[in-house]
Design an enzyme around this catalytic site. Structure first.
Site, PDB file in Angstrom:
ATOM      1  N   ALA A  24       0.861  -1.186   0.000  1.00 55.26           N
ATOM      2  CA  ALA A  24       0.000   0.000   0.000  1.00 55.26           C
ATOM      3  C   ALA A  24       0.891   1.228   0.000  1.00 55.26           C
ATOM      4  O   ALA A  24       1.970   1.205   0.593  1.00 55.26           O
ATOM      5  CB  ALA A  24      -0.875   0.017   1.253  1.00 55.26           C
ATOM      6  N   ALA A  58       0.739   5.644   0.287  1.00 56.17           N
ATOM      7  CA  ALA A  58      -0.008   6.894   0.440  1.00 56.17           C
ATOM      8  C   ALA A  58       0.986   8.051   0.405  1.00 56.17           C
ATOM      9  O   ALA A  58       2.156   7.846   0.105  1.00 56.17           O
ATOM     10  CB  ALA A  58      -0.789   6.865   1.742  1.00 56.17           C
ATOM     11  N   SER A  59       0.494   9.265   0.698  1.00 54.71           N
ATOM     12  CA  SER A  59       1.356  10.427   0.494  1.00 54.71           C
ATOM     13  C   SER A  59       2.526  10.449   1.462  1.00 54.71           C
ATOM     14  O   SER A  59       3.602  10.937   1.132  1.00 54.71           O
ATOM     15  CB  SER A  59       0.550  11.714   0.607  1.00 54.71           C
ATOM     16  OG  SER A  59      -0.055  11.781   1.869  1.00 54.71           O
ATOM     17  N   ILE A  60       2.328   9.937   2.665  1.00 58.82           N
ATOM     18  CA  ILE A  60       3.384  10.070   3.654  1.00 58.82           C
ATOM     19  C   ILE A  60       4.254   8.816   3.753  1.00 58.82           C
ATOM     20  O   ILE A  60       5.459   8.903   3.908  1.00 58.82           O
ATOM     21  CB  ILE A  60       2.774  10.425   5.033  1.00 58.82           C
ATOM     22  CG1 ILE A  60       2.184  11.840   4.947  1.00 58.82           C
ATOM     23  CG2 ILE A  60       3.802  10.316   6.141  1.00 58.82           C
ATOM     24  CD1 ILE A  60       1.744  12.429   6.240  1.00 58.82           C
ATOM     25  N   GLN A 101       4.642   4.203   2.931  1.00 52.52           N
ATOM     26  CA  GLN A 101       4.121   2.996   2.298  1.00 52.52           C
ATOM     27  C   GLN A 101       4.451   1.784   3.157  1.00 52.52           C
ATOM     28  O   GLN A 101       5.296   1.827   4.042  1.00 52.52           O
ATOM     29  CB  GLN A 101       4.634   2.848   0.873  1.00 52.52           C
ATOM     30  CG  GLN A 101       6.092   2.508   0.718  1.00 52.52           C
ATOM     31  CD  GLN A 101       6.501   2.505  -0.756  1.00 52.52           C
ATOM     32  OE1 GLN A 101       5.902   3.208  -1.582  1.00 52.52           O
ATOM     33  NE2 GLN A 101       7.510   1.723  -1.098  1.00 52.52           N
ATOM     34  N   VAL A 102       3.744   0.684   2.879  1.00 53.82           N
ATOM     35  CA  VAL A 102       3.844  -0.499   3.736  1.00 53.82           C
ATOM     36  C   VAL A 102       4.331  -1.694   2.920  1.00 53.82           C
ATOM     37  O   VAL A 102       3.900  -1.896   1.781  1.00 53.82           O
ATOM     38  CB  VAL A 102       2.467  -0.816   4.377  1.00 53.82           C
ATOM     39  CG1 VAL A 102       2.521  -2.115   5.171  1.00 53.82           C
ATOM     40  CG2 VAL A 102       2.012   0.331   5.263  1.00 53.82           C
ATOM     41  N   ASP A 125      -9.677   7.186  12.833  1.00 49.78           N
ATOM     42  CA  ASP A 125      -9.615   7.033  11.373  1.00 49.78           C
ATOM     43  C   ASP A 125     -10.088   5.627  11.022  1.00 49.78           C
ATOM     44  O   ASP A 125      -9.401   4.887  10.328  1.00 49.78           O
ATOM     45  CB  ASP A 125      -8.159   7.263  10.936  1.00 49.78           C
ATOM     46  CG  ASP A 125      -8.027   7.572   9.453  1.00 49.78           C
ATOM     47  OD1 ASP A 125      -9.058   7.857   8.814  1.00 49.78           O
ATOM     48  OD2 ASP A 125      -6.902   7.513   8.936  1.00 49.78           O
TER      49      ASP A 125
HETATM   50  N1  ADP Z   1       0.148  -4.727  10.585  1.00 53.60           N
HETATM   51  C1  ADP Z   1      -0.359  -4.856   9.351  1.00 53.60           C
HETATM   52  N2  ADP Z   1      -0.705  -6.061   8.881  1.00 53.60           N
HETATM   53  C2  ADP Z   1      -1.205  -6.209   7.628  1.00 53.60           C
HETATM   54  N3  ADP Z   1      -1.391  -5.201   6.787  1.00 53.60           N
HETATM   55  C3  ADP Z   1      -1.073  -3.968   7.191  1.00 53.60           C
HETATM   56  C4  ADP Z   1      -0.540  -3.722   8.485  1.00 53.60           C
HETATM   57  N4  ADP Z   1      -0.312  -2.398   8.599  1.00 53.60           N
HETATM   58  C5  ADP Z   1      -0.702  -1.846   7.438  1.00 53.60           C
HETATM   59  N5  ADP Z   1      -1.150  -2.781   6.576  1.00 53.60           N
HETATM   60  C6  ADP Z   1      -1.663  -2.557   5.217  1.00 53.60           C
HETATM   61  O1  ADP Z   1      -1.122  -1.371   4.689  1.00 53.60           O
HETATM   62  C7  ADP Z   1      -2.155  -0.409   4.442  1.00 53.60           C
HETATM   63  C8  ADP Z   1      -1.664   0.985   4.764  1.00 53.60           C
HETATM   64  O2  ADP Z   1      -1.253   1.056   6.101  1.00 53.60           O
HETATM   65  P1  ADP Z   1      -1.717   2.257   7.030  1.00 53.60           P
HETATM   66  O3  ADP Z   1      -1.056   2.093   8.350  1.00 53.60           O
HETATM   67  O4  ADP Z   1      -3.200   2.337   7.011  1.00 53.60           O
HETATM   68  O5  ADP Z   1      -1.054   3.472   6.263  1.00 53.60           O
HETATM   69  P2  ADP Z   1      -1.653   4.916   5.859  1.00 53.60           P
HETATM   70  O6  ADP Z   1      -1.423   5.776   7.058  1.00 53.60           O
HETATM   71  O7  ADP Z   1      -0.826   5.279   4.707  1.00 53.60           O
HETATM   72  O8  ADP Z   1      -3.103   4.720   5.545  1.00 53.60           O
HETATM   73  C9  ADP Z   1      -3.311  -0.877   5.311  1.00 53.60           C
HETATM   74  O9  ADP Z   1      -4.530  -0.456   4.764  1.00 53.60           O
HETATM   75  C10 ADP Z   1      -3.166  -2.383   5.258  1.00 53.60           C
HETATM   76  O10 ADP Z   1      -3.703  -2.913   4.079  1.00 53.60           O
END
Ligand code: ADP
Ligand code: MG
Length: 510
Positions: free
Chosen positions: A133, A135-137, A139-140, A290
């Site tokens: 994933a 986003a602007s700030i 990524q994961v 959120d």
């Molecule tokens: N601990 C986690 N386990 C599985 N997926 C995760 C986890 N953390 C984040 N993700 C995945 O990554 C996406 C983006 O992470 P998130 O923390 O929501 O970032 P943002 O602040 O950019 O929205 C989540 O919607 C999810 O799909």
């Protein structure tokens, strides 16, 4: 950092706002006087070709913000949570802003991780995936620990994002001080306060240690909540620009059909998500602010998993008690009680008429309770309530707006699980339990114990404290007026400079 070299960014911003048609909408929102409006638009108009065109399918303001990049998009998102600032129409419009961005390469992410954690990625992880994933700030990525074989999620900030945001925030301050200088009637809106609020929110997200801390505090508070899980923070693999959490396996909350197909009880899930949110807000005063589908997963055992702890809400204990009583009053349709609670708490000035206020509250409550069960909305109740309390002189409070906004989102999620859900029936037991625990005799004893502990700690210093408090009271004066970072004179100079430039260009052409 705040200086004339920002003027170019300012021109570009102004030009984009003009070109996309966002300028008049914003000038309306800040209630700019007619002369100011004409001056600004006259100044910006010749430069509009320098502005970005943006996506023409969007309404003007989201269109302009989207075109100007991540900080502006984020700004729009933050404003969308502040209908008290931009009005409800614009707030809804701004919700279309999504900060999905193309991911940066996995190699760059790995380099960031190595720099932050001080060890090679290959030494730490046996697997490090492409981004899941972006986003602007941040990524994961998904990764697997070399030592234990556990799967983890690694969140990495975009390289250089702090500087990029700081530059844009400087421009925002410039614009805000400009508005402050030229448009005193926009004081209701307090542009500088809005930017400060925004900066606070963003700075929080730019330091992942704060998000890690929120995640772990939230986990500690909710340890005993049944059917609710949070991924554990791996502190040893986290730093300012990198955060590592246990990987949360589950179905994304937006995939309602898949969740139902997996055999989960949708009615129960709907109730649980709402009740958990209320419990966190009332019992702990610390809630996930959120809670949209993208930040929730349903685990194979049916647990609700929350992710993304960048935006959390706080309510102090006193506010929680007052609001529980208010909700309880509404549940019982005891509008006089609800009115009295507002007066007792000093939320509504004492010179207002309590009977008129109670009547206005009845006008809020009765239509909502008269609706079909599936239409009753607590978020709507709160939003109407805030309208009435504002009319009766209560000050807007950011944390309550955030609560109401989150309630909208949570109700939305709950209703996607079970469209026929009765929000009040689900909420009632949580509110009642909280009232019983926090306002009854048991709570009073706990309060007294706490007071005694605090007094005990201050005991030897009490006489001196009392004396200095009395001295301060007798010396109390009006607070000093707030300094403006950009005085009006500075702005006049900028305006004169630009006007001269325009004149020169026109003279050149003619
Ligand atoms: N601990 C986690 N386990 C599985 N997926 C995760 C986890 N953390 C984040 N993700 C995945 O990554 C996406 C983006 O992470 P998130 O923390 O929501 O970032 P943002 O602040 O950019 O929205 C989540 O919607 C999810 O799909
Ligand atoms: Mg998220």
């Amino acid at each position: 950092m705040r200086g004339p070299h920002n003027i170019w960014r300012l021109i570009r911003t102004g030009a984009t706002l003009e070109r996309t048609g966002a300028m008049p909408v914003l000038l309306d929102a800040v209630e700019a006087p007619r002369l100011t409006r004409m001056a600004i638009r006259g100044l910006v108009w010749p430069f509009q070709w320098l502005g970005l065109k943006g996506d023409e399918t969007l309404p003007p303001v989201p269109r302009a913000l989207q075109a100007m990049g991540p900080a502006y998009i984020k700004f729009g998102q933050v404003l969308s949570t502040r209908p008290d600032v931009v009005g409800s129409g614009l707030a809804v419009e701004l919700r279309v802003l999504q900060d999905k961005l193309p991911p940066f390469p996995v190699e760059v992410a790995k380099a960031e991780v190595e720099k932050e954690l001080g060890r090679p990625v290959d030494a730490l992880f046996s697997m490090f995936s492409e981004p899941v994933a972006a986003a602007s700030i941040a990524q994961v990525h998904q990764a697997q620990l070399r030592e234990s074989g556990d799967f983890v999620a690694v969140k990495v900030l975009r390289p250089g994002i702090e500087r990029a945001f700081q530059r844009d925030i400087d421009t925002f301050y410039l614009i805000a001080s400009f508005l402050d200088a030229v448009s005193p009637s926009s004081r209701r809106l307090k542009p500088l306060d809005v930017i400060e609020h925004f900066e606070g929110v963003v700075l929080g997200e730019l330091d992942l240690r704060l998000e890690s801390a929120s995640a772990s505090e939230f986990a500690a508070n909710t340890e005993t909540d049944k059917g609710f899980t949070l991924p554990r923070v791996r502190w040893a693999l986290s730093a300012r620009r990198v955060m590592t959490l246990d990987w949360a396996e589950g179905i994304n909350a937006a995939e309602v059909e898949a969740i139902a197909a997996a055999g989960h009880d949708m009615t129960q899930l709907a109730q649980r998500v709402l009740q958990l949110f209320l419990k966190h807000a009332l019992r702990d005063g610390f809630f996930h602010a959120d809670m949209h589908h993208g930040n929730l997963k349903i685990a194979p055992n049916g647990d609700i998993i929350a992710l993304d702890f960048g935006i959390m809400g706080h309510l102090d204990e006193y506010t929680r008690r007052v609001y529980a009583e208010i909700l309880f009053g509404f549940i019982q349709r005891d509008y006089m009680r609800v009115a009295e609670v507002h007066f007792e708490a000093g939320y509504v000035p004492a010179d207002r008429d309590v009977n008129a206020f109670a009547r206005a509250l009845r006008a809020v409550g009765e239509p909502i309770f008269g609706m079909n069960a599936e239409q009753i909305s607590m978020a709507r109740l709160l939003s109407y309530l805030f309208e009435v309390t504002e009319r009766f002189g209560m000050e807007t409070r950011t944390e309550l707006i955030l609560l109401q906004r989150t309630m909208v989102v949570v109700e939305g999620v709950a209703r996607t699980f079970d469209p026929r859900m009765n929000i009040w029936d689900a909420a009632k037991p949580v509110v009642e339990t909280y009232i019983a625990d926090s306002i009854g005799p048991r709570a009073m004893i706990a309060d007294l114990q706490r007071t005694a502990r605090v007094l005990g700690r201050f005991g030897p210093r009490l006489p001196a404290l009392a004396e200095s408090a009395l001295i301060r009271l007798s010396e109390e004066r009006d607070p000093a007026p707030r300094a403006r970072p950009w005085p009006a004179v500075g702005w006049m100079a900028v305006g004169a400079g630009l006007a001269t430039a325009v004149a020169a260009v026109i003279a050149g052409i003619a």
